[in-house]
Scaffold this motif. Sequence first.
Motif, PDB file in Angstrom:
ATOM      1  N   ALA A 263       4.775  41.415  58.987  1.00 35.63           N
ATOM      2  CA  ALA A 263       6.111  40.817  59.014  1.00 35.63           C
ATOM      3  C   ALA A 263       6.916  41.420  57.882  1.00 35.63           C
ATOM      4  O   ALA A 263       6.460  41.446  56.735  1.00 35.63           O
ATOM      5  CB  ALA A 263       6.025  39.303  58.861  1.00 35.63           C
ATOM      6  N   PHE A 265      10.501  41.417  55.764  1.00 43.60           N
ATOM      7  CA  PHE A 265      11.646  40.592  55.396  1.00 43.60           C
ATOM      8  C   PHE A 265      12.641  41.414  54.584  1.00 43.60           C
ATOM      9  O   PHE A 265      12.253  42.190  53.710  1.00 43.60           O
ATOM     10  CB  PHE A 265      11.209  39.392  54.539  1.00 43.60           C
ATOM     11  CG  PHE A 265      10.422  38.361  55.276  1.00 43.60           C
ATOM     12  CD1 PHE A 265      11.031  37.205  55.738  1.00 43.60           C
ATOM     13  CD2 PHE A 265       9.062  38.524  55.509  1.00 43.60           C
ATOM     14  CE1 PHE A 265      10.299  36.232  56.411  1.00 43.60           C
ATOM     15  CE2 PHE A 265       8.326  37.567  56.177  1.00 43.60           C
ATOM     16  CZ  PHE A 265       8.948  36.421  56.631  1.00 43.60           C
ATOM     17  N   LEU A 270      13.576  37.446  58.277  1.00 42.05           N
ATOM     18  CA  LEU A 270      12.586  38.235  58.993  1.00 42.05           C
ATOM     19  C   LEU A 270      13.303  39.207  59.933  1.00 42.05           C
ATOM     20  O   LEU A 270      14.103  38.785  60.768  1.00 42.05           O
ATOM     21  CB  LEU A 270      11.673  37.306  59.796  1.00 42.05           C
ATOM     22  CG  LEU A 270      10.564  37.946  60.633  1.00 42.05           C
ATOM     23  CD1 LEU A 270       9.577  38.685  59.760  1.00 42.05           C
ATOM     24  CD2 LEU A 270       9.853  36.882  61.457  1.00 42.05           C
TER      25      LEU A 270
END
Length: 368
Positions: A263, A265, A270
């Motif tokens: 993930a 960011f 996100l």
Amino acid sequence: MAFAISRGWTLRQLDVHNAFLNGHLSETVYMPSHQDMRILIIPIMSATCSVPYMGSNRPRGPGFIVCIISYLKQESRVFLLVYVDDIIMLGNNVVLVESLLQRLATAFKIRDLGAPTFFLCIETITVPDGMILTQRRYIRDILQRGGMTDCKPLATPASVTQPVSQSTEPFDNPTQYRRLAGALQYLSVTRPDISFAVNRLCQFMHSPTQEHWGLLKRVLRYIKGTLDYGLRVSPSRTSEIHAYSDSDWAGCPVDRKSTSGYAVFIGTNLVSWVSRKQRTVARSSTEAKYKGLADVCAEVTWVLSLLRELGLDSATPPTLWCDNLGATYLCANPVFHARTKHVEVNYHFVRDKVSSGEFRVHVVSTKD
């Protein structure tokens, strides 16, 4: 969207009439050059993805293309995201945005739709602290195509305790399975929570079984109960990039390959994520984690190059987070332990990024 919301930029949605007025051109077409204008062509879906049904706008071929046009003038900047005749315009100078709108209107028949509401089957909902991107209409369409509009909702998209077995009973409608799995793949654009389940479904496109069809129906029952879920984009004080990666080890009972996920960011928003089975079998948990780091390293490198093209990159090196000490040490010392000598050389580009100061890698507790 993350930069626009965080910095209070103007957001507008435009629609161009007569997008296909000229049809197919046999002549060479030259784009007008402008010292303040740059054009980026970005494939939104890879060639291996199934293209979903998009209502009246149906992209043809293995994927579809969004063009980003950036207009930079001193400290002012305006970006146009263009897909065929649908445009989202965003910029940090209201006067410049209005000026470019007027200039576009003189050359094309354009409707100014105001704040973005619906773009590529993605609905934008304004909330007090930002925006939510959701695909509620698209979910209803998927459920209708799957005959699951009145199904009983479930709380989770997949069972983590029940592995996929090697069932041999084929599903009698593989085309239906492939269509719905491809549609769910596009739904993951705003739904990171189904990434793992959808990736597992797509591994059986060639010959789905009755068990795989049951797994797909479980995902449909989950999205039925989470119809209003979406991706929140909120103001962020920083634009630093933080990326988290993780992987299991030999988690697939069929081929013993590991599954990685990451993930990415920008600030608190996100912007990129994936769940993907690794291509080779990892002989240790450290190797599996290190391969996951390599995947997120490649993704962050691409995000950085895009931000540089748009003039939005941060001076702070991105930080990669991993919950394995061995993989973290391996980024700094490739001769960490004899057990890691078999790791393929191409994964060591993570170490090159760290040694050059482009990236930083830190350990994060598994419980966090």
